[in-house]
Design a protein around this motif. Structure first.
Motif, PDB file in Angstrom:
ATOM      1  N   VAL A  90      -4.994  14.125 -36.125  1.00  0.00           N
ATOM      2  CA  VAL A  90      -6.393  14.159 -35.729  1.00  0.00           C
ATOM      3  C   VAL A  90      -7.221  13.981 -36.991  1.00  0.00           C
ATOM      4  CG1 VAL A  90      -8.256  15.557 -34.756  1.00  0.00           C
ATOM      5  CG2 VAL A  90      -5.969  15.647 -33.741  1.00  0.00           C
ATOM      6  N   CYS A  91      -8.166  13.070 -36.951  1.00  0.00           N
ATOM      7  CA  CYS A  91      -9.082  12.879 -38.067  1.00  0.00           C
ATOM      8  C   CYS A  91     -10.088  14.032 -38.044  1.00  0.00           C
ATOM      9  CB  CYS A  91      -9.788  11.529 -37.954  1.00  0.00           C
ATOM     10  SG  CYS A  91     -10.873  11.165 -39.350  1.00  0.00           S
ATOM     11  N   LEU A  92     -10.121  14.808 -39.121  1.00  0.00           N
ATOM     12  CA  LEU A  92     -11.029  15.951 -39.209  1.00  0.00           C
ATOM     13  C   LEU A  92     -12.344  15.595 -39.887  1.00  0.00           C
ATOM     14  CD1 LEU A  92      -8.459  18.664 -40.383  1.00  0.00           C
ATOM     15  CD2 LEU A  92      -9.263  18.219 -38.037  1.00  0.00           C
ATOM     16  N   GLU A  93     -12.253  14.790 -40.944  1.00  0.00           N
ATOM     17  CA  GLU A  93     -13.437  14.415 -41.726  1.00  0.00           C
ATOM     18  C   GLU A  93     -13.277  12.987 -42.221  1.00  0.00           C
ATOM     19  OE1 GLU A  93     -13.995  17.120 -45.009  1.00  0.00           O
ATOM     20  OE2 GLU A  93     -13.896  18.890 -43.723  1.00  0.00           O
ATOM     21  N   GLY A  94     -14.402  12.329 -42.466  1.00  0.00           N
ATOM     22  CA  GLY A  94     -14.377  10.972 -43.010  1.00  0.00           C
ATOM     23  C   GLY A  94     -13.884   9.968 -41.999  1.00  0.00           C
ATOM     24  N   SER A  95     -13.233   8.948 -42.497  1.00  0.00           N
ATOM     25  CA  SER A  95     -12.652   7.931 -41.615  1.00  0.00           C
ATOM     26  C   SER A  95     -11.441   7.318 -42.310  1.00  0.00           C
ATOM     27  CB  SER A  95     -13.675   6.838 -41.280  1.00  0.00           C
ATOM     28  OG  SER A  95     -14.091   6.167 -42.456  1.00  0.00           O
ATOM     29  N   VAL A  96     -10.561   6.756 -41.491  1.00  0.00           N
ATOM     30  CA  VAL A  96      -9.331   6.179 -42.018  1.00  0.00           C
ATOM     31  C   VAL A  96      -8.866   5.072 -41.080  1.00  0.00           C
ATOM     32  CG1 VAL A  96      -7.804   7.808 -40.822  1.00  0.00           C
ATOM     33  CG2 VAL A  96      -7.073   6.800 -42.992  1.00  0.00           C
ATOM     34  N   ARG A  97      -8.149   4.119 -41.639  1.00  0.00           N
ATOM     35  CA  ARG A  97      -7.576   3.056 -40.829  1.00  0.00           C
ATOM     36  C   ARG A  97      -6.239   2.665 -41.428  1.00  0.00           C
ATOM     37  NH1 ARG A  97      -8.492  -2.348 -42.670  1.00  0.00           N
ATOM     38  NH2 ARG A  97      -9.531  -2.383 -44.678  1.00  0.00           N
ATOM     39  N   GLU A 117       7.649   2.237 -36.830  1.00  0.00           N
ATOM     40  CA  GLU A 117       6.476   1.495 -37.284  1.00  0.00           C
ATOM     41  C   GLU A 117       6.216   1.779 -38.758  1.00  0.00           C
ATOM     42  OE1 GLU A 117       3.156   2.523 -34.809  1.00  0.00           O
ATOM     43  OE2 GLU A 117       3.786   1.137 -33.246  1.00  0.00           O
ATOM     44  N   SER A 118       5.814   0.740 -39.468  1.00  0.00           N
ATOM     45  CA  SER A 118       5.389   0.923 -40.856  1.00  0.00           C
ATOM     46  C   SER A 118       3.932   0.519 -40.959  1.00  0.00           C
ATOM     47  CB  SER A 118       6.255   0.095 -41.808  1.00  0.00           C
ATOM     48  OG  SER A 118       6.118  -1.279 -41.534  1.00  0.00           O
ATOM     49  N   HIS A 119       3.226   1.195 -41.839  1.00  0.00           N
ATOM     50  CA  HIS A 119       1.809   0.904 -42.007  1.00  0.00           C
ATOM     51  C   HIS A 119       1.308   1.457 -43.326  1.00  0.00           C
ATOM     52  CE1 HIS A 119       2.316   4.308 -39.112  1.00  0.00           C
ATOM     53  NE2 HIS A 119       1.827   4.927 -40.160  1.00  0.00           N
ATOM     54  N   THR A 120       0.081   1.044 -43.677  1.00  0.00           N
ATOM     55  CA  THR A 120      -0.563   1.412 -44.926  1.00  0.00           C
ATOM     56  C   THR A 120      -1.891   2.067 -44.595  1.00  0.00           C
ATOM     57  OG1 THR A 120       0.459  -0.545 -45.885  1.00  0.00           O
ATOM     58  CG2 THR A 120      -1.301   0.506 -47.160  1.00  0.00           C
ATOM     59  N   LEU A 121      -2.029   3.340 -44.950  1.00  0.00           N
ATOM     60  CA  LEU A 121      -3.218   4.122 -44.643  1.00  0.00           C
ATOM     61  C   LEU A 121      -4.286   3.875 -45.708  1.00  0.00           C
ATOM     62  CD1 LEU A 121      -3.221   7.764 -43.478  1.00  0.00           C
ATOM     63  CD2 LEU A 121      -4.619   7.153 -45.430  1.00  0.00           C
ATOM     64  N   VAL A 122      -5.503   3.563 -45.253  1.00  0.00           N
ATOM     65  CA  VAL A 122      -6.606   3.256 -46.163  1.00  0.00           C
ATOM     66  C   VAL A 122      -7.859   3.995 -45.700  1.00  0.00           C
ATOM     67  CG1 VAL A 122      -8.110   1.406 -47.034  1.00  0.00           C
ATOM     68  CG2 VAL A 122      -5.697   0.943 -46.637  1.00  0.00           C
ATOM     69  N   THR A 123      -8.579   4.581 -46.655  1.00  0.00           N
ATOM     70  CA  THR A 123      -9.915   5.078 -46.351  1.00  0.00           C
ATOM     71  C   THR A 123     -10.901   4.443 -47.322  1.00  0.00           C
ATOM     72  OG1 THR A 123     -11.369   6.997 -46.133  1.00  0.00           O
ATOM     73  CG2 THR A 123      -9.595   7.194 -47.739  1.00  0.00           C
ATOM     74  N   GLU A 124     -11.962   3.901 -46.748  1.00  0.00           N
ATOM     75  CA  GLU A 124     -13.044   3.353 -47.560  1.00  0.00           C
ATOM     76  C   GLU A 124     -14.249   4.288 -47.560  1.00  0.00           C
ATOM     77  OE1 GLU A 124     -12.096   0.782 -44.979  1.00  0.00           O
ATOM     78  OE2 GLU A 124     -10.978  -0.604 -46.251  1.00  0.00           O
ATOM     79  N   HIS A 125     -14.133   5.386 -46.826  1.00  0.00           N
ATOM     80  CA  HIS A 125     -15.226   6.348 -46.716  1.00  0.00           C
ATOM     81  C   HIS A 125     -15.516   6.935 -48.100  1.00  0.00           C
ATOM     82  CE1 HIS A 125     -17.485   9.892 -45.451  1.00  0.00           C
ATOM     83  NE2 HIS A 125     -17.643   9.292 -44.283  1.00  0.00           N
ATOM     84  N   PRO A 126     -16.797   7.062 -48.480  1.00  0.00           N
ATOM     85  CA  PRO A 126     -17.132   7.574 -49.816  1.00  0.00           C
ATOM     86  C   PRO A 126     -16.559   8.966 -50.092  1.00  0.00           C
ATOM     87  CG  PRO A 126     -19.130   6.910 -48.615  1.00  0.00           C
ATOM     88  CD  PRO A 126     -17.973   6.700 -47.702  1.00  0.00           C
ATOM     89  N   GLU A 127     -16.378   9.753 -49.037  1.00  0.00           N
ATOM     90  CA  GLU A 127     -15.818  11.098 -49.203  1.00  0.00           C
ATOM     91  C   GLU A 127     -14.352  11.161 -48.768  1.00  0.00           C
ATOM     92  OE1 GLU A 127     -18.467  13.889 -47.342  1.00  0.00           O
ATOM     93  OE2 GLU A 127     -20.196  12.961 -48.282  1.00  0.00           O
ATOM     94  N   GLY A 128     -13.732  10.016 -48.538  1.00  0.00           N
ATOM     95  CA  GLY A 128     -12.332   9.978 -48.147  1.00  0.00           C
ATOM     96  C   GLY A 128     -12.120  10.431 -46.718  1.00  0.00           C
ATOM     97  N   CYS A 129     -11.063  11.216 -46.497  1.00  0.00           N
ATOM     98  CA  CYS A 129     -10.765  11.690 -45.153  1.00  0.00           C
ATOM     99  C   CYS A 129      -9.872  12.915 -45.236  1.00  0.00           C
ATOM    100  CB  CYS A 129     -10.091  10.610 -44.318  1.00  0.00           C
ATOM    101  SG  CYS A 129      -8.433  10.173 -44.886  1.00  0.00           S
ATOM    102  N   LYS A 130      -9.895  13.687 -44.167  1.00  0.00           N
ATOM    103  CA  LYS A 130      -8.932  14.760 -43.949  1.00  0.00           C
ATOM    104  C   LYS A 130      -8.294  14.515 -42.592  1.00  0.00           C
ATOM    105  CE  LYS A 130     -10.790  18.438 -46.812  1.00  0.00           C
ATOM    106  NZ  LYS A 130     -11.441  19.767 -46.838  1.00  0.00           N
ATOM    107  N   LEU A 131      -6.965  14.555 -42.574  1.00  0.00           N
ATOM    108  CA  LEU A 131      -6.202  14.320 -41.354  1.00  0.00           C
ATOM    109  C   LEU A 131      -5.280  15.504 -41.100  1.00  0.00           C
ATOM    110  CD1 LEU A 131      -5.046  10.663 -42.086  1.00  0.00           C
ATOM    111  CD2 LEU A 131      -6.870  11.359 -40.534  1.00  0.00           C
ATOM    112  N   PHE A 132      -5.390  16.110 -39.923  1.00  0.00           N
ATOM    113  CA  PHE A 132      -4.427  17.119 -39.502  1.00  0.00           C
ATOM    114  C   PHE A 132      -3.261  16.398 -38.864  1.00  0.00           C
ATOM    115  CE2 PHE A 132      -2.608  19.245 -35.813  1.00  0.00           C
ATOM    116  CZ  PHE A 132      -2.024  20.334 -36.436  1.00  0.00           C
ATOM    117  N   GLY A 133      -2.047  16.733 -39.288  1.00  0.00           N
ATOM    118  CA  GLY A 133      -0.888  16.055 -38.735  1.00  0.00           C
ATOM    119  C   GLY A 133       0.204  17.002 -38.293  1.00  0.00           C
ATOM    120  N   TRP A 134       0.865  16.619 -37.196  1.00  0.00           N
ATOM    121  CA  TRP A 134       2.071  17.278 -36.713  1.00  0.00           C
ATOM    122  C   TRP A 134       3.116  16.180 -36.684  1.00  0.00           C
ATOM    123  CZ3 TRP A 134       3.078  22.210 -36.571  1.00  0.00           C
ATOM    124  CH2 TRP A 134       4.210  22.657 -35.891  1.00  0.00           C
ATOM    125  N   MET A 135       4.122  16.271 -37.568  1.00  0.00           N
ATOM    126  CA  MET A 135       5.029  15.162 -37.791  1.00  0.00           C
ATOM    127  C   MET A 135       6.477  15.572 -37.567  1.00  0.00           C
ATOM    128  SD  MET A 135       2.861  14.082 -41.100  1.00  0.00           S
ATOM    129  CE  MET A 135       2.247  15.749 -41.200  1.00  0.00           C
TER     130      MET A 135
END
Length: 178
Positions: A90-97, A117-135
């Motif tokens: 869940v994205c808590l703060e900022g944004s990510v793609r 799946e493989s992928h590359t996480l990027v945030t362009e948000h000036p304050e970055g992002c916080k993501l809560f994860g259950w993995m």
């Protein structure tokens, strides 16, 4: 057609629910717990590469599960990685793609990732992002030439947390182990 409603409850108190195996649960279950994610009381922010940190929230070695908050502190990247298990974030703060998808997660948004799946996480948000994860399961990381770098699984994340705590004289919190 019957309309679904919430289960009835008129008491704001503990109700003694009869359960045939309650004694076993009481003896063997680690029990429910609360982890304070807003402060460093239960878990510190542990550096995770340049410009990022992780707050570890739970480790379950029986199922290979781990939970944390990933904080990318400003515009940045978490390199290409391949999931070998299911990821729920869940994205808590900022944004990510992810470079591989056409969507951007914003606060309150749910991210679901499937094994393989493989992928590359990027945030362009000036304050970055916080993501809560259950993995669940290992995550394989690769360099920019697709060369394997490292696998991070529940054991890697436990080592990450415990090593940081020992190096910084922070008590290891037994509540994080479920």
């Amino acid at each position: 057609m019957a309309v679904m409603t919430a289960p009835p409850s008129s008491k704001a108190e503990i109700v003694d629910v009869k359960f045939a195996h309650k004694a076993l649960v009481d003896r063997l279950s680690p029990g429910g717990r609360y982890i304070d994610a807003q402060t460093d009381v239960d878990s510190p922010w542990v550096p995770f590469g340049e410009g990022a940190a992780i707050k570890h929230l739970a480790f379950d070695v029986r199922q290979g599960l781990f939970s944390n908050i990933l904080w990318v502190k400003g515009p940045g990247v978490v390199g290409t990685h391949l999931h070998r298990g299911t990821i729920t974030m869940v994205c808590l703060e900022g944004s990510v793609r992810y470079l591989e998808y056409d969507w951007t997660a914003t606060p309150g948004g749910l991210i679901l990732e499937v094994p393989g799946e493989s992928h590359t996480l990027v945030t362009e948000h000036p304050e970055g992002c916080k993501l809560f994860g259950w993995m669940q399961g290992p995550i394989d990381f690769f360099d920019d030439q697709a060369n394997y770098v490292e696998t991070c699984d529940v054991w890697w994340f436990i080592n990450h947390y415990e090593t940081y705590c020992r190096e910084n004289n922070i008590p290891i919190n037994p509540k994080l182990y479920v």
